[in-house]
Design a protein around this motif. Structure first.
Motif, PDB file in Angstrom:
ATOM      1  N   PRO A 190       0.848  -1.204   0.096  1.00 38.42           N
ATOM      2  CA  PRO A 190       0.036   0.011  -0.081  1.00 38.42           C
ATOM      3  C   PRO A 190       0.964   1.150  -0.136  1.00 38.42           C
ATOM      4  N   THR A 191       0.438   2.112  -0.635  1.00 35.32           N
ATOM      5  CA  THR A 191       0.987   3.571  -1.029  1.00 35.32           C
ATOM      6  C   THR A 191       0.135   4.655  -0.695  1.00 35.32           C
ATOM      7  N   HIS A 192       0.379   5.726  -0.700  1.00 33.85           N
ATOM      8  CA  HIS A 192      -0.552   6.754  -0.401  1.00 33.85           C
ATOM      9  C   HIS A 192      -1.808   6.727   0.315  1.00 33.85           C
ATOM     10  N   VAL A 193      -1.593   6.362   1.557  1.00 31.33           N
ATOM     11  CA  VAL A 193      -2.517   5.624   2.319  1.00 31.33           C
ATOM     12  C   VAL A 193      -3.545   6.903   3.122  1.00 31.33           C
ATOM     13  N   ARG A 194      -4.663   7.020   3.055  1.00 31.06           N
ATOM     14  CA  ARG A 194      -5.346   7.924   3.660  1.00 31.06           C
ATOM     15  C   ARG A 194      -6.435   7.335   4.525  1.00 31.06           C
ATOM     16  N   VAL A 195      -6.998   8.133   5.343  1.00 26.64           N
ATOM     17  CA  VAL A 195      -8.134   7.943   6.032  1.00 26.64           C
ATOM     18  C   VAL A 195      -9.121   8.678   6.536  1.00 26.64           C
ATOM     19  N   SER A 196     -10.348   8.390   6.716  1.00 25.58           N
ATOM     20  CA  SER A 196     -11.547   9.418   6.681  1.00 25.58           C
ATOM     21  C   SER A 196     -11.605   9.589   8.436  1.00 25.58           C
ATOM     22  N   ALA A 197     -12.455  10.547   8.868  1.00 24.21           N
ATOM     23  CA  ALA A 197     -12.590  10.555  10.315  1.00 24.21           C
ATOM     24  C   ALA A 197     -13.347   9.574  10.967  1.00 24.21           C
ATOM     25  N   PRO A 198     -13.206   9.075  12.174  1.00 20.15           N
ATOM     26  CA  PRO A 198     -13.897   7.976  12.862  1.00 20.15           C
ATOM     27  C   PRO A 198     -15.391   8.251  12.945  1.00 20.15           C
ATOM     28  N   LEU A 199     -16.328   7.390  12.632  1.00 20.28           N
ATOM     29  CA  LEU A 199     -17.880   7.717  12.847  1.00 20.28           C
ATOM     30  C   LEU A 199     -18.179   6.641  13.998  1.00 20.28           C
ATOM     31  N   HIS A 200     -19.153   6.770  14.747  1.00 17.82           N
ATOM     32  CA  HIS A 200     -19.738   5.957  15.749  1.00 17.82           C
ATOM     33  C   HIS A 200     -20.376   4.784  14.776  1.00 17.82           C
ATOM     34  N   ASP A 201     -19.931   3.516  15.326  1.00 18.25           N
ATOM     35  CA  ASP A 201     -20.818   2.366  14.577  1.00 18.25           C
ATOM     36  C   ASP A 201     -22.357   2.161  14.985  1.00 18.25           C
ATOM     37  N   ARG A 228     -24.112  -0.180  15.146  1.00 22.53           N
ATOM     38  CA  ARG A 228     -24.471  -1.365  15.357  1.00 22.53           C
ATOM     39  C   ARG A 228     -23.801  -1.726  16.741  1.00 22.53           C
ATOM     40  N   GLY A 229     -23.187  -0.866  17.425  1.00 18.08           N
ATOM     41  CA  GLY A 229     -22.667  -1.131  18.580  1.00 18.08           C
ATOM     42  C   GLY A 229     -21.997   0.068  19.359  1.00 18.08           C
ATOM     43  N   THR A 230     -20.895  -0.305  19.952  1.00 15.90           N
ATOM     44  CA  THR A 230     -20.272   0.928  20.884  1.00 15.90           C
ATOM     45  C   THR A 230     -18.677   1.312  20.137  1.00 15.90           C
ATOM     46  N   GLY A 231     -18.511   0.612  19.352  1.00 18.07           N
ATOM     47  CA  GLY A 231     -17.221   0.881  18.443  1.00 18.07           C
ATOM     48  C   GLY A 231     -17.429   2.244  17.458  1.00 18.07           C
ATOM     49  N   TRP A 232     -16.249   1.972  16.524  1.00 20.87           N
ATOM     50  CA  TRP A 232     -16.160   3.136  15.450  1.00 20.87           C
ATOM     51  C   TRP A 232     -15.901   2.511  14.331  1.00 20.87           C
ATOM     52  N   THR A 233     -16.103   3.125  13.327  1.00 17.95           N
ATOM     53  CA  THR A 233     -15.928   2.843  11.960  1.00 17.95           C
ATOM     54  C   THR A 233     -15.205   3.993  11.115  1.00 17.95           C
ATOM     55  N   ALA A 234     -14.172   3.673  10.130  1.00 17.29           N
ATOM     56  CA  ALA A 234     -13.455   4.787   9.359  1.00 17.29           C
ATOM     57  C   ALA A 234     -13.265   3.940   7.912  1.00 17.29           C
ATOM     58  N   CYS A 235     -12.861   4.796   7.077  1.00 12.59           N
ATOM     59  CA  CYS A 235     -12.618   4.579   5.688  1.00 12.59           C
ATOM     60  C   CYS A 235     -11.253   4.664   5.642  1.00 12.59           C
ATOM     61  N   VAL A 236     -10.751   3.645   4.728  1.00  7.99           N
ATOM     62  CA  VAL A 236      -8.978   3.852   4.609  1.00  7.99           C
ATOM     63  C   VAL A 236      -9.108   3.322   3.085  1.00  7.99           C
ATOM     64  N   ARG A 237      -8.136   4.443   2.522  1.00  6.71           N
ATOM     65  CA  ARG A 237      -7.997   4.272   1.114  1.00  6.71           C
ATOM     66  C   ARG A 237      -6.452   4.266   0.744  1.00  6.71           C
ATOM     67  N   ALA A 238      -5.930   3.422  -0.302  1.00  4.03           N
ATOM     68  CA  ALA A 238      -4.750   3.376  -0.776  1.00  4.03           C
ATOM     69  C   ALA A 238      -4.505   3.066  -2.193  1.00  4.03           C
ATOM     70  N   GLU A 239      -3.262   3.168  -2.341  1.00  5.62           N
ATOM     71  CA  GLU A 239      -2.969   2.561  -4.117  1.00  5.62           C
ATOM     72  C   GLU A 239      -2.369   1.331  -3.600  1.00  5.62           C
ATOM     73  N   LEU A 240      -2.911   0.308  -4.318  1.00  3.60           N
ATOM     74  CA  LEU A 240      -2.709  -1.192  -4.019  1.00  3.60           C
ATOM     75  C   LEU A 240      -1.689  -1.863  -5.396  1.00  3.60           C
ATOM     76  N   THR A 241      -1.021  -2.707  -5.181  1.00  3.40           N
ATOM     77  CA  THR A 241      -0.318  -3.512  -6.221  1.00  3.40           C
ATOM     78  C   THR A 241      -0.819  -5.237  -5.941  1.00  3.40           C
ATOM     79  N   SER A 242      -1.020  -5.896  -7.124  1.00  4.79           N
ATOM     80  CA  SER A 242      -1.341  -7.148  -7.095  1.00  4.79           C
ATOM     81  C   SER A 242      -0.242  -7.842  -6.604  1.00  4.79           C
ATOM     82  N   VAL A 243      -0.333  -9.140  -6.500  1.00  3.81           N
ATOM     83  CA  VAL A 243       0.620 -10.153  -5.953  1.00  3.81           C
ATOM     84  C   VAL A 243       1.753 -10.260  -7.078  1.00  3.81           C
ATOM     85  N   ILE A 244       1.324 -10.176  -8.299  1.00  2.00           N
ATOM     86  CA  ILE A 244       2.059 -10.446  -9.481  1.00  2.00           C
ATOM     87  C   ILE A 244       2.825  -8.956  -9.935  1.00  2.00           C
TER      88      ILE A 244
END
Length: 150
Positions: A69-80, A82-98
């Motif tokens: 992963p390169t150029h990893v970026r995250v969003s602000a956390p939001l309350h989940d 469905r429970g007491t936890g949190w969710t966030a979005c993570v975005r990155a440039e990825l390369t396949s196994v080959i």
């Protein structure tokens, strides 16, 4: 004897009907609050997590090791919701196994008690598409900054 059983059944049915109204009556009763049955309070929310730090420290919990992963970026956390936890979005440039570029991939991470416990790739209908993202500093850069500051 048959008539006695009918009277007993009617008596039991009447008692059940009378007692079934107790819960409803309590919520609308004019009793002092101290005498009413209290509703269970929801569990308190934990503090919003530092998503940048979590993701930077545990890239392998979001992306596979071979995806580079390169150029990893995250969003602000939001309350989940469905429970007491949190969710966030993570975005990155990825390369396949080959070694072939996969482009930008987005995942939703689920955070509970300060750690990432699940992640899922998002679809077009997910709200991660509209989130605002901030870059994640690599773990090496973060450690260098900590040691060079007085």
């Amino acid at each position: 004897m048959g008539q006695g059983q009918v009277h007993l059944a009617a008596l039991l049915a009447g008692a059940a009907l009378i007692l079934s109204g107790c819960g409803l009556a309590d919520s609308h009763a004019v009793w002092p609050e101290a005498l009413k049955v209290k509703a269970a309070e929801p569990a308190p929310l934990e503090m919003p997590p530092d998503v940048k730090r979590l993701v930077a420290g545990k890239l392998d919990s979001v992306f596979t090791a071979g995806s580079q992963p390169t150029h990893v970026r995250v969003s602000a956390p939001l309350h989940d919701p469905r429970g007491t936890g949190w969710t966030a979005c993570v975005r990155a440039e990825l390369t396949s196994v080959i070694g072939k570029p996969l482009g930008t991939q987005t995942y939703r991470v689920f955070i509970n008690e300060g750690s990432i416990f699940d992640r899922r790739q998002v679809g077009a209908d997910d709200n991660c598409v509209t989130e605002t993202y901030e870059p994640v500093e690599s773990t090496v850069a973060v450690e260098t900054q900590r040691t060079t500051k007085p």
